[in-house]
Design a protein around this motif. Structure first.
Motif, PDB file in Angstrom:
ATOM      1  N   GLU A 140      35.649  37.144  37.338  1.00  0.00           N
ATOM      2  CA  GLU A 140      36.513  37.276  38.485  1.00  0.00           C
ATOM      3  C   GLU A 140      37.465  38.269  37.890  1.00  0.00           C
ATOM      4  O   GLU A 140      37.937  39.427  38.678  1.00  0.00           O
ATOM      5  CB  GLU A 140      37.013  36.151  39.088  1.00  0.00           C
ATOM      6  CG  GLU A 140      37.708  36.244  40.441  1.00  0.00           C
ATOM      7  CD  GLU A 140      36.497  36.589  41.495  1.00  0.00           C
ATOM      8  OE1 GLU A 140      37.088  37.431  42.299  1.00  0.00           O
ATOM      9  OE2 GLU A 140      35.474  36.239  41.597  1.00  0.00           O
ATOM     10  N   ILE A 141      38.037  38.040  36.854  1.00  0.00           N
ATOM     11  CA  ILE A 141      39.169  38.973  36.320  1.00  0.00           C
ATOM     12  C   ILE A 141      38.649  40.305  35.904  1.00  0.00           C
ATOM     13  O   ILE A 141      39.402  41.201  36.124  1.00  0.00           O
ATOM     14  CB  ILE A 141      39.596  38.207  34.894  1.00  0.00           C
ATOM     15  CG1 ILE A 141      40.544  36.819  35.340  1.00  0.00           C
ATOM     16  CG2 ILE A 141      40.740  39.180  34.369  1.00  0.00           C
ATOM     17  CD1 ILE A 141      41.105  35.901  34.508  1.00  0.00           C
ATOM     18  N   SER A 191      36.185  41.769  37.207  1.00  0.00           N
ATOM     19  CA  SER A 191      35.868  42.430  38.233  1.00  0.00           C
ATOM     20  C   SER A 191      36.907  43.050  38.865  1.00  0.00           C
ATOM     21  O   SER A 191      36.869  44.227  39.445  1.00  0.00           O
ATOM     22  CB  SER A 191      34.776  41.824  39.150  1.00  0.00           C
ATOM     23  OG  SER A 191      35.507  40.683  39.824  1.00  0.00           O
ATOM     24  N   MET A 192      38.095  42.572  38.659  1.00  0.00           N
ATOM     25  CA  MET A 192      39.647  42.916  39.468  1.00  0.00           C
ATOM     26  C   MET A 192      39.764  44.029  38.718  1.00  0.00           C
ATOM     27  O   MET A 192      40.772  44.813  39.260  1.00  0.00           O
ATOM     28  CB  MET A 192      40.277  41.792  39.631  1.00  0.00           C
ATOM     29  CG  MET A 192      39.832  40.783  40.754  1.00  0.00           C
ATOM     30  SD  MET A 192      40.914  39.308  40.612  1.00  0.00           S
ATOM     31  CE  MET A 192      42.157  39.758  41.620  1.00  0.00           C
ATOM     32  N   ASP A 202      38.735  45.094  48.603  1.00  0.00           N
ATOM     33  CA  ASP A 202      39.384  43.857  48.960  1.00  0.00           C
ATOM     34  C   ASP A 202      40.816  43.844  48.998  1.00  0.00           C
ATOM     35  O   ASP A 202      41.911  43.061  49.230  1.00  0.00           O
ATOM     36  CB  ASP A 202      39.188  42.728  48.131  1.00  0.00           C
ATOM     37  CG  ASP A 202      37.622  42.174  47.953  1.00  0.00           C
ATOM     38  OD1 ASP A 202      36.819  42.509  48.985  1.00  0.00           O
ATOM     39  OD2 ASP A 202      37.207  41.531  46.886  1.00  0.00           O
ATOM     40  N   GLU A 242      29.890  37.031  37.985  1.00  0.00           N
ATOM     41  CA  GLU A 242      31.209  37.182  38.786  1.00  0.00           C
ATOM     42  C   GLU A 242      31.582  35.921  39.462  1.00  0.00           C
ATOM     43  O   GLU A 242      32.922  35.978  39.934  1.00  0.00           O
ATOM     44  CB  GLU A 242      30.981  38.195  39.645  1.00  0.00           C
ATOM     45  CG  GLU A 242      30.647  39.519  39.285  1.00  0.00           C
ATOM     46  CD  GLU A 242      30.070  40.485  40.377  1.00  0.00           C
ATOM     47  OE1 GLU A 242      30.389  40.229  41.550  1.00  0.00           O
ATOM     48  OE2 GLU A 242      30.044  41.700  40.119  1.00  0.00           O
ATOM     49  N   ALA A 243      30.902  34.814  39.283  1.00  0.00           N
ATOM     50  CA  ALA A 243      31.510  33.499  40.075  1.00  0.00           C
ATOM     51  C   ALA A 243      32.557  32.700  38.910  1.00  0.00           C
ATOM     52  O   ALA A 243      32.760  31.689  39.403  1.00  0.00           O
ATOM     53  CB  ALA A 243      30.408  32.808  40.375  1.00  0.00           C
ATOM     54  N   THR A 244      32.434  33.089  37.873  1.00  0.00           N
ATOM     55  CA  THR A 244      33.233  32.661  36.718  1.00  0.00           C
ATOM     56  C   THR A 244      34.522  33.152  36.776  1.00  0.00           C
ATOM     57  O   THR A 244      34.835  34.282  37.153  1.00  0.00           O
ATOM     58  CB  THR A 244      32.628  32.889  35.277  1.00  0.00           C
ATOM     59  OG1 THR A 244      32.626  34.130  34.982  1.00  0.00           O
ATOM     60  CG2 THR A 244      31.258  32.101  35.368  1.00  0.00           C
ATOM     61  N   VAL A 245      35.499  32.524  36.284  1.00  0.00           N
ATOM     62  CA  VAL A 245      37.029  32.948  36.280  1.00  0.00           C
ATOM     63  C   VAL A 245      37.150  34.378  35.443  1.00  0.00           C
ATOM     64  O   VAL A 245      37.771  35.352  35.941  1.00  0.00           O
ATOM     65  CB  VAL A 245      38.139  32.041  35.581  1.00  0.00           C
ATOM     66  CG1 VAL A 245      39.307  32.721  35.627  1.00  0.00           C
ATOM     67  CG2 VAL A 245      37.904  30.795  36.344  1.00  0.00           C
ATOM     68  N   SER A 288      39.199  48.667  44.864  1.00  0.00           N
ATOM     69  CA  SER A 288      38.480  47.705  45.315  1.00  0.00           C
ATOM     70  C   SER A 288      38.596  47.740  46.797  1.00  0.00           C
ATOM     71  O   SER A 288      39.383  47.907  47.368  1.00  0.00           O
ATOM     72  CB  SER A 288      39.113  46.384  44.729  1.00  0.00           C
ATOM     73  OG  SER A 288      38.578  45.202  45.334  1.00  0.00           O
TER      74      SER A 288
END
Length: 99
Positions: free
Chosen positions: A62-63, A65-66, A73, A56-59, A71
């Motif tokens: 991240e995409i 997970s979005m 967030d 999840e820390a990679t780009v 969400s």
């Protein structure tokens, strides 16, 4: 070393004090190859063994997970629904949310 008249002639090996076999070149080339291989191993092995949290820390993580849907967030009242305290207006073609 030999003497011709008053001149002393010394060959290249005697003048330099050693032989020129090109060993240093091979040591430098071998060291460079070894350093590249070790740096690649240090980078590739952890990348292959990363878990879900590290991913999840990679780009790309991240995409992905979005894209998952709901969400936590998000901003409350972004759609301007009644009762959420936000009012959506248009100014110069840009949505403006007033709280």
């Amino acid at each position: 070393m030999h003497k011709e008249g008053d001149e002393i002639h010394i060959d290249e090996q005697e003048a330099s004090g050693g032989s020129k076999e090109g060993v240093v070149r091979w040591v430098l080339a071998g060291g460079l190859i070894l350093a590249v291989l070790l740096m690649s191993i240090v980078w590739i092995i952890p990348a292959m063994t990363q878990g879900d949290i590290e991913e999840e820390a990679t780009v790309s993580g991240e995409i992905s997970s979005m894209e998952g849907g709901d969400s936590t967030d998000s901003i409350v009242g972004i759609d301007g629904e009644p009762g959420d305290g936000g009012e959506v207006t248009q100014e110069d073609g840009i949505e403006v949310i007033e709280n």
